[in-house]
Write an enzyme that holds these catalytic residues in place. Structure first.
Site, short mmCIF file in Angstrom:
data_model
loop_
_atom_site.label_atom_id
_atom_site.label_comp_id
_atom_site.label_asym_id
_atom_site.label_seq_id
_atom_site.Cartn_x
_atom_site.Cartn_y
_atom_site.Cartn_z
N ASP A 189 0.85 -1.19 0.00
CA ASP A 189 0.00 0.00 0.00
C ASP A 189 0.89 1.24 0.00
O ASP A 189 1.88 1.30 0.74
CB ASP A 189 -0.90 -0.02 1.24
N ILE A 190 0.56 2.24 -0.82
CA ILE A 190 1.38 3.44 -0.88
C ILE A 190 1.16 4.36 0.33
O ILE A 190 1.97 5.25 0.58
CB ILE A 190 1.20 4.24 -2.20
N ASN A 250 -13.01 -3.11 2.07
CA ASN A 250 -13.95 -2.00 2.04
C ASN A 250 -14.82 -2.15 0.80
O ASN A 250 -14.32 -2.49 -0.26
CB ASN A 250 -13.20 -0.66 2.00
N GLY A 261 -15.92 2.91 2.66
CA GLY A 261 -14.54 3.37 2.67
C GLY A 261 -13.72 2.93 1.48
O GLY A 261 -12.50 3.11 1.47
N GLN A 262 -14.35 2.36 0.45
CA GLN A 262 -13.61 1.92 -0.74
C GLN A 262 -13.22 3.13 -1.58
O GLN A 262 -14.07 3.92 -1.97
CB GLN A 262 -14.46 0.95 -1.56
N HIS A 310 -10.28 -5.42 -3.49
CA HIS A 310 -8.96 -5.62 -2.91
C HIS A 310 -9.07 -5.92 -1.43
O HIS A 310 -9.99 -5.46 -0.75
CB HIS A 310 -8.03 -4.43 -3.16
#
Length: 120
Positions: free
Chosen positions: A34-35, A94, A100-101, A107
């Protein structure tokens, strides 16, 4: 649903059009860091098939999702999550804007490491 959406950020990452720090890849699953990690260990597992969210999952996706659930503990351990029961990790999916997506490609967040985390 299509196997690939050319406008989808995660489809573009899967195709290598956008760089990522890859964790794992096979014929059906791609995993990458995750970035904006919310935990010391935080990566995403995505199906290569473009499925917008859990709300669009069909019965024929069951085997794929099952494979992802079985794969998650192995990848979590490989990425440094401590073993169960004192260690562990969290899986988060999510769904939809209210859920919250942010990227509309299914994913699974795999998050672990010593607590407290920034979020999660």
């Amino acid at each position: 649903m299509h196997d690939h959406d050319p406008n989808c950020l995660f489809c573009r990452i899967i195709k290598g059009e956008i760089p990522s720090r890859k964790v794992y890849e096979d014929d059906e699953v791609f995993a990458f860091h995750d970035i904006h990690p919310g935990a010391p260990i935080h990566f995403l597992m995505v199906p290569k098939k473009h499925i917008p969210s859990m709300a669009q999952v069909q019965a024929d996706d069951a085997a794929l999702l099952g494979r992802m659930m079985v794969l998650a503990p192995r990848l979590a351990a490989e990425q440094g999550c401590n073993p169960y029961p004192d260690g562990g990790f969290r899986l988060v999916v999510n769904t939809g804007t209210e859920g919250g997506q942010e990227v509309h490609h299914l994913h699974i967040h795999v998050m672990g490491g010593p607590r407290p985390w920034l979020k999660g």
